[in-house]
Design a protein around this motif. Structure first.
Motif, PDB file in Angstrom:
ATOM      1  N   CYS A 239      -0.543   0.112 -15.886  1.00 15.52           N
ATOM      2  CA  CYS A 239      -1.901   0.582 -15.618  1.00 15.52           C
ATOM      3  C   CYS A 239      -2.420  -0.222 -14.436  1.00 15.52           C
ATOM      4  O   CYS A 239      -2.767  -1.403 -14.582  1.00 15.52           O
ATOM      5  CB  CYS A 239      -2.798   0.396 -16.840  1.00 15.52           C
ATOM      6  N   GLY A 240      -2.426   0.379 -13.275  1.00 18.79           N
ATOM      7  CA  GLY A 240      -2.859  -0.350 -12.087  1.00 18.79           C
ATOM      8  C   GLY A 240      -2.757   0.524 -10.861  1.00 18.79           C
ATOM      9  O   GLY A 240      -2.475   1.727 -10.957  1.00 18.79           O
ATOM     10  N   ASP A 241      -2.973  -0.101  -9.723  1.00 21.93           N
ATOM     11  CA  ASP A 241      -3.013   0.611  -8.450  1.00 21.93           C
ATOM     12  C   ASP A 241      -1.589   0.818  -7.919  1.00 21.93           C
ATOM     13  O   ASP A 241      -0.849  -0.155  -7.757  1.00 21.93           O
ATOM     14  CB  ASP A 241      -3.843  -0.228  -7.469  1.00 21.93           C
ATOM     15  N   ALA A 242      -1.233   2.057  -7.648  1.00 25.45           N
ATOM     16  CA  ALA A 242       0.133   2.364  -7.182  1.00 25.45           C
ATOM     17  C   ALA A 242       0.433   1.729  -5.830  1.00 25.45           C
ATOM     18  O   ALA A 242       1.587   1.631  -5.441  1.00 25.45           O
ATOM     19  CB  ALA A 242       0.323   3.879  -7.100  1.00 25.45           C
ATOM     20  N   ARG A 243      -0.620   1.268  -5.113  1.00 23.53           N
ATOM     21  CA  ARG A 243      -0.374   0.625  -3.817  1.00 23.53           C
ATOM     22  C   ARG A 243       0.256  -0.741  -3.975  1.00 23.53           C
ATOM     23  O   ARG A 243       0.833  -1.271  -3.053  1.00 23.53           O
ATOM     24  CB  ARG A 243      -1.693   0.469  -3.041  1.00 23.53           C
ATOM     25  N   LYS A 244       0.102  -1.339  -5.176  1.00 18.33           N
ATOM     26  CA  LYS A 244       0.663  -2.683  -5.330  1.00 18.33           C
ATOM     27  C   LYS A 244       1.315  -2.903  -6.686  1.00 18.33           C
ATOM     28  O   LYS A 244       1.506  -4.058  -7.093  1.00 18.33           O
ATOM     29  CB  LYS A 244      -0.403  -3.738  -5.039  1.00 18.33           C
ATOM     30  N   ALA A 245       1.641  -1.846  -7.387  1.00 15.03           N
ATOM     31  CA  ALA A 245       2.250  -1.998  -8.719  1.00 15.03           C
ATOM     32  C   ALA A 245       3.587  -2.741  -8.616  1.00 15.03           C
ATOM     33  O   ALA A 245       4.382  -2.447  -7.720  1.00 15.03           O
ATOM     34  CB  ALA A 245       2.472  -0.626  -9.337  1.00 15.03           C
ATOM     35  N   SER A 307     -10.077   4.448  -7.128  1.00 12.76           N
ATOM     36  CA  SER A 307      -8.904   5.334  -7.007  1.00 12.76           C
ATOM     37  C   SER A 307      -8.645   5.604  -5.518  1.00 12.76           C
ATOM     38  O   SER A 307      -9.435   5.199  -4.666  1.00 12.76           O
ATOM     39  CB  SER A 307      -9.164   6.638  -7.763  1.00 12.76           C
ATOM     40  N   LEU A 308      -7.557   6.298  -5.202  1.00 12.87           N
ATOM     41  CA  LEU A 308      -7.220   6.548  -3.790  1.00 12.87           C
ATOM     42  C   LEU A 308      -8.400   7.182  -3.057  1.00 12.87           C
ATOM     43  O   LEU A 308      -8.995   8.142  -3.550  1.00 12.87           O
ATOM     44  CB  LEU A 308      -6.037   7.510  -3.675  1.00 12.87           C
ATOM     45  N   GLY A 309      -8.733   6.649  -1.891  1.00 11.54           N
ATOM     46  CA  GLY A 309      -9.824   7.212  -1.090  1.00 11.54           C
ATOM     47  C   GLY A 309     -11.189   6.951  -1.677  1.00 11.54           C
ATOM     48  O   GLY A 309     -12.172   7.582  -1.266  1.00 11.54           O
ATOM     49  N   GLY A 310     -11.294   6.018  -2.622  1.00 16.77           N
ATOM     50  CA  GLY A 310     -12.564   5.785  -3.340  1.00 16.77           C
ATOM     51  C   GLY A 310     -13.630   5.132  -2.486  1.00 16.77           C
ATOM     52  O   GLY A 310     -14.804   5.182  -2.823  1.00 16.77           O
ATOM     53  N   THR A 311     -13.236   4.507  -1.389  1.00 24.08           N
ATOM     54  CA  THR A 311     -14.241   3.907  -0.499  1.00 24.08           C
ATOM     55  C   THR A 311     -13.921   4.287   0.946  1.00 24.08           C
ATOM     56  O   THR A 311     -12.752   4.422   1.315  1.00 24.08           O
ATOM     57  CB  THR A 311     -14.258   2.367  -0.629  1.00 24.08           C
ATOM     58  N   VAL A 312     -14.971   4.456   1.751  1.00 21.09           N
ATOM     59  CA  VAL A 312     -14.730   4.786   3.166  1.00 21.09           C
ATOM     60  C   VAL A 312     -14.684   3.518   4.015  1.00 21.09           C
ATOM     61  O   VAL A 312     -14.514   3.593   5.234  1.00 21.09           O
ATOM     62  CB  VAL A 312     -15.783   5.777   3.737  1.00 21.09           C
ATOM     63  N   PHE A 355      -2.970   6.798   0.477  1.00 22.57           N
ATOM     64  CA  PHE A 355      -1.767   7.485  -0.017  1.00 22.57           C
ATOM     65  C   PHE A 355      -0.530   7.018   0.769  1.00 22.57           C
ATOM     66  O   PHE A 355       0.532   6.780   0.192  1.00 22.57           O
ATOM     67  CB  PHE A 355      -1.963   9.007   0.102  1.00 22.57           C
ATOM     68  N   ALA A 356      -0.694   6.869   2.086  1.00 24.04           N
ATOM     69  CA  ALA A 356       0.430   6.383   2.912  1.00 24.04           C
ATOM     70  C   ALA A 356       0.849   4.988   2.435  1.00 24.04           C
ATOM     71  O   ALA A 356       2.044   4.668   2.400  1.00 24.04           O
ATOM     72  CB  ALA A 356       0.025   6.355   4.385  1.00 24.04           C
ATOM     73  N   ASP A 357      -0.133   4.174   2.033  1.00 22.88           N
ATOM     74  CA  ASP A 357       0.194   2.829   1.520  1.00 22.88           C
ATOM     75  C   ASP A 357       1.044   2.923   0.248  1.00 22.88           C
ATOM     76  O   ASP A 357       1.936   2.115   0.025  1.00 22.88           O
ATOM     77  CB  ASP A 357      -1.086   2.039   1.197  1.00 22.88           C
ATOM     78  N   VAL A 358       0.735   3.916  -0.611  1.00 19.33           N
ATOM     79  CA  VAL A 358       1.533   4.087  -1.845  1.00 19.33           C
ATOM     80  C   VAL A 358       2.981   4.420  -1.460  1.00 19.33           C
ATOM     81  O   VAL A 358       3.929   3.816  -1.962  1.00 19.33           O
ATOM     82  CB  VAL A 358       0.953   5.202  -2.753  1.00 19.33           C
ATOM     83  N   LEU A 359       3.146   5.378  -0.543  1.00 18.98           N
ATOM     84  CA  LEU A 359       4.511   5.768  -0.147  1.00 18.98           C
ATOM     85  C   LEU A 359       5.259   4.575   0.447  1.00 18.98           C
ATOM     86  O   LEU A 359       6.420   4.333   0.110  1.00 18.98           O
ATOM     87  CB  LEU A 359       4.467   6.917   0.863  1.00 18.98           C
TER      88      LEU A 359
END
Ligand SMILES: C[S@@+](CC[C@H](N)C(=O)[O-])C[C@H]1O[C@@H](n2cnc3c(N)ncnc32)[C@H](O)[C@@H]1O
Length: 437
Positions: A239-245, A307-312, A355-359
């Motif tokens: 349970c966490g952010d896919a950018r740094k799991a 979540s992804l894109g949650g802040t600008v 999203f690119a960071d997740v990939l």
């Protein structure tokens, strides 16, 4: 099987998609797939069919399935049915809880026994106390309903085994979805019309019906997996952010990444946080497989904001980085800049950058052979279609993946309340299969 055969078999799915992919309703979501109606669930048999073809082809004998946006666990369940090791990631504590509930069912937890405990505790509970308090509780639950949800909460808390208890919380969450004062026709928290409130008596009846249906689903699932001849698959839910799991792989594994990312930022596409908020406020914090649940349910926007894109914030830097990698994103921004919809562009840039960071993180965690199966939808922003499928292709190709095939599926419109801020509906999804050799 050669790579050519793999491509031919996948392309056959493209030209002649099996009828089962078009099923709707309960036929489309058999066994554990239908325990909770989570937003934007994938079509289980479609993902299963694709996994089967890749399994016939993979170069390494062992493999692990990965879903970095696991949601309610559609891909996970298809992996477990095939005895495959699985890693799932989701930032939403309710999603992670539902996945852990399904893992407990797979592991043989005594769900019938847990159901008996809950039903017998309910029969003897005559207290009128309301056991939870949170801002807006009176808006979303009439007092009488809150009393009944409190009875359910006390009864479920008596189940000793955590896995079985999480199954009961899943049934509870589905009951909250159906019986709170928030409309079921949208994933946003949106108050029902006054004549449309669910009667408080329906709370316990709805739970009872859901529980019985869930028990049938558990039996159906257990019949399907039968008695395992090999050892149980290893499952990890993060349970966490896919950018740094933190992802770990065996050197000999072939990675099969199968996922459906969000369509865009939660605020303007699907607010998974708002969808989960009410159930989360009732479920005891300790039962979430997350150390962060309390912070993420602090208010109705907390989860959507992380979540992804949650802040600008930082959107410009993200935009510059992705424009250099994706010609389709670059073309979208150039076109969008002709409009005066700066905020909409920043939101898209922020989401695509995250999203690119997740990939990047997924690929840097695993340099071996892999297949990636990404199901995406193209939303509208700033009055233009965001070509997310083409942007994905650019991004994955840059990481060394080769697109083999793209399958298109028409979404059943009636069940897609996916209106984004511009009011356009997402009508098709694209599933692209990539190969890393
Ligand atoms: C389209 S849904 C996945 C649905 C899933 N395939 C299913 O069938 O249930 C996208 C998921 O991405 C999750 N998500 C959004 N931002 C995330 C992040 N930064 N890290 C991990 N998961 C995230 C959402 O909570 C949501 O569950």
């Amino acid at each position: 099987m050669t790579k050519t055969t793999l491509r031919r078999r996948l392309r056959t799915l493209e030209t002649r998609p099996p009828n089962a992919w078009r099923e709707t309703g309960s036929n489309a979501r058999p066994n554990l797939h239908g325990l909770l109606r989570y937003p934007a669930m994938m079509v289980p048999c479609m993902q299963g069919d694709i996994i089967d073809i890749i399994l016939d082809h993979k170069s390494q004998p062992s493999c692990r399935i990965l879903d970095p946006f696991v949601g309610s666990g559609t891909v996970m369940t298809e992996a477990l049915i095939r005895d495959l090791d699985f890693t799932g990631v989701d930032i939403n504590p309710l999603a992670a809880l539902v996945c852990e509930a399904k893992v407990a069912i797979d592991a043989g937890a005594d769900i019938e026994g847990a159901a008996q405990t809950v039903l017998s505790a309910l029969r003897s509970d005559i207290y009128d106390a309301i056991d939870v308090e949170f801002p807006g509780i009176n808006k979303w639950f009439d007092d009488e309903s809150a009393v009944n949800f409190s009875r359910l909460r006390r009864a479920i808390s008596q189940v000793e085994d955590k896995g079985a208890r999480r199954v009961m919380w899943t049934v509870f969450a589905e009951t909250v979805r159906l019986c709170s004062n928030s409309r079921t026709s949208t994933y946003k928290l949106h108050i029902r019309a006054s004549g449309d409130h669910v009667d408080a008596n329906q709370v316990l009846l709805t739970f009872d019906t859901n529980l019985r249906q869930s028990l049938m689903r558990v039996r159906e699932y257990r019949e399907l997996i039968g008695t395992r001849k090999t050892k149980r698959p290893l499952v990890r839910i993060i349970c966490g952010d896919a950018r740094k799991a933190p992802l770990k792989w065996n050197i000999s594994d072939h990675q099969i990444l199968v996922t459906s990312p969000p369509y865009g930022d939660n605020q303007t596409t699907i607010p998974y946080g708002q969808f989960s908020y009410l159930a989360m406020r009732w479920i005891p914090e300790d039962d979430f497989p997350s150390s962060d649940a309390k912070r993420l349910m602090a208010n109705t926007n907390a989860l959507d904001a992380v979540s992804l894109g949650g802040t600008v914030r930082g959107a410009e830097e993200k935009e510059t980085a992705v424009r250099a990698t994706s010609q389709h994103f670059d073309a979208f921004v150039r076109e969008a800049e002709r409009t005066d919809r700066k905020l909409a562009i920043r939101k898209v840039s922020s989401f695509i950058g995250d999203f690119a960071d997740v990939l990047n993180h997924m690929r840097s965690s695993w340099a071996g052979t892999a297949h990636w199966v990404l199901t995406t939808g193209n939303r509208t922003a700033a009055g233009l279609t965001v070509p997310f499928d083409a942007i994905c292709k650019d991004l994955v190709t840059k990481l060394g993946g080769k697109p083999i095939t793209s399958l298109h599926r028409q979404l059943p419109n009636k069940r897609m309340p996916l209106r984004n801020s511009q009011g356009a509906m997402i009508t098709t999804e694209t599933t692209t299969v990539f190969e890393f050799s």
